[in-house]
Design a protein around this motif. Structure first.
Motif, PDB file in Angstrom:
ATOM      1  N   ASP A  83     -24.665   3.877 -10.579  1.00 60.84           N
ATOM      2  CA  ASP A  83     -25.410   3.261 -11.558  1.00 60.84           C
ATOM      3  C   ASP A  83     -25.132   1.533 -11.556  1.00 60.84           C
ATOM      4  O   ASP A  83     -25.513   0.857 -12.275  1.00 60.84           O
ATOM      5  CB  ASP A  83     -25.197   3.406 -12.765  1.00 60.84           C
ATOM      6  CG  ASP A  83     -26.459   3.610 -13.614  1.00 60.84           C
ATOM      7  OD1 ASP A  83     -27.396   3.480 -12.903  1.00 60.84           O
ATOM      8  OD2 ASP A  83     -26.258   4.006 -14.834  1.00 60.84           O
ATOM      9  N   GLY A 281     -35.072   1.691 -19.317  1.00 63.66           N
ATOM     10  CA  GLY A 281     -34.700   1.896 -17.902  1.00 63.66           C
ATOM     11  C   GLY A 281     -35.763   3.100 -17.374  1.00 63.66           C
ATOM     12  O   GLY A 281     -36.669   3.135 -18.128  1.00 63.66           O
ATOM     13  N   ALA A 283     -35.424   6.187 -17.692  1.00 67.15           N
ATOM     14  CA  ALA A 283     -35.465   7.666 -18.286  1.00 67.15           C
ATOM     15  C   ALA A 283     -35.550   8.733 -17.694  1.00 67.15           C
ATOM     16  O   ALA A 283     -36.797   9.551 -17.775  1.00 67.15           O
ATOM     17  CB  ALA A 283     -36.632   7.318 -19.372  1.00 67.15           C
TER      18      ALA A 283
END
Ligand code: NAD
Length: 353
Positions: A83, A281, A283
């Motif tokens: 991430d 984002g 999701a």
């Protein structure tokens, strides 16, 4: 036929693959109605591209984007991909290399949507967050030393430049002149005395050039509480990259859902294309079910058209959103049962009507 616009479309990952096509259908509807031409080209970049090709976008991705009038973007990120990469390899890269130094994030309560702020109405929640988008805390200027030893340590150095602060400040005061003529600098200069002390000083200098605009500063801790207790206080907020990032999720929350927030990463001079995306984002938790709220994405299309000079079409999209929500067409995040595509269809049929 009116003007022609070339739009690069980057769905990204997760719900981007559902909400971006919804937004494009709305764009096509207003283009037809207001007599301009939209040509789109799709780029399947993002974390999915990384899994297949080892990079979020091809090496010449930025050069490719420069040929377009604007970029219409969903969000990037997948649970199985590190991430720290999405920001570094796509969003951060595009925002900085294309000098999209204004992150324009309006906060507005749409009719028919219940804000979690019990007593607040549409008149109370209507302001804009301008997040400085190229420097500040997010320049990724740091290092981890000896990470696996007892002496391990890490630094991140924030960067604030006169040029960077002046240009976002001028944008804020010019925008305020078109709104309720009030700018609030959200800062933390009582503790970050160097970078944000300098930030405050430069903003105050710019403020002096706009005597017709009311100017004040507020610390981020107080601003967070004020978002909840007295959102009507705000008109135009100018703040740094990280504080703006966090505050805009709070802005999305008081609007009723993160899924409602639209935004623009803007290069005001038009030297490079600007990029328009929802504030949330990708999701992954709700992807592939046709239940994501497409309104933030659709609102981003309106912000894009406003930037391109198609104000009437932009206004029609916002009116379409208001019409849909006021009629109770709400997705699951707003306790409704409408699907992603149904919301887009409602807005398209309002535009066509
Ligand atoms: N600009 C970007 O590309 C961007 C921005 C933020 C996060 N991300 C990435 O997105 C991924 C997921 O991040 P996250 O979970 O922290 O944030 P997120 O914004 O994707 O999701 C947070 C919560 O809000 C809900 N939500 C978000 N958008 C919604 C919508 N349109 N309709 C209904 N519900 C919605 C999600 O279901 C989730 O429960 C991560 O990989 C992260 O790095 C990308």
């Amino acid at each position: 036929m009116g003007k022609q616009y070339k739009i690069a479309v980057v769905n990204g990952d997760g719900i981007g693959n559902e909400i971006v096509p919804a937004g494009v259908s709305v764009l096509r509807a207003v283009a037809k109605k207001y007599n301009f031409d939209i040509t789109t080209e799709d780029f399947s970049w993002g974390a999915g591209h990384y899994v297949k090709h080892g990079e979020f976008m091809p090496k010449d991705g930025l050069e490719t984007l420069k040929k377009f009038d604007a970029i219409y973007f969903g969000a990037v990120g997948l649970p199985e991909v590190d991430d720290t990469l999405p920001a570094k390899d796509y969003t951060f890269k595009v925002r900085t290399e294309l000098e999209q130094y204004v992150n324009y994030r309006p906060v507005k309560l749409f009719s028919g949507v219940q804000s979690p702020l019990r007593d607040k109405t549409e008149e109370d929640i209507d302001f804009v967050i301008l997040r400085e988008n190229n420097e500040g805390e997010f320049v990724q200027n740091g290092k981890i030393f000896y990470p696996d030893t007892p002496n391990g340590c890490a630094v991140d150095t924030s960067m604030v430049t006169r040029l960077g602060v002046e240009r976002i400040a001028h944008y804020a005061f010019k925008l305020a002149r078109k709104r309720r003529k009030k700018v609030t600098n959200v800062t933390k200069s009582n503790t970050l005395i160097y970078t944000l002390g300098f930030w405050d000083k430069v903003i105050a200098e710019v403020a002096a050039q706009y005597p017709d605009v009311e100017y004040g500063k507020m610390y981020i801790d107080n601003a967070s509480a004020s978002f909840v207790l007295k959102p009507e206080f705000f008109d135009v907020i100018v703040t740094t990259n990280m504080m703006g990032d966090i505050l805009s999720d709070l802005g999305g929350a008081i609007m009723g859902s993160l899924g409602l927030g639209g935004s623009g990463n803007i290069n005001p001079e038009g030297d490079y294309p600007s990029m328009f995306e929802p504030i949330h984002g990708s999701a992954p938790d709700i992807a592939g079910q046709n239940i994501a709220n497409p309104i933030g994405q659709i609102w981003s299309a309106a912000i894009m058209l406003e930037h391109l000079g198609e104000q009437e079409a932009a206004d029609a999209i916002v009116a379409g959103i208001e019409h849909a929500t006021a009629q109770g067409n709400l997705t699951k995040d707003l306790k409704g049962s409408a699907s992603t595509s149904e919301i887009a269809e409602r807005i398209v049929s309002f535009i066509n009507s």
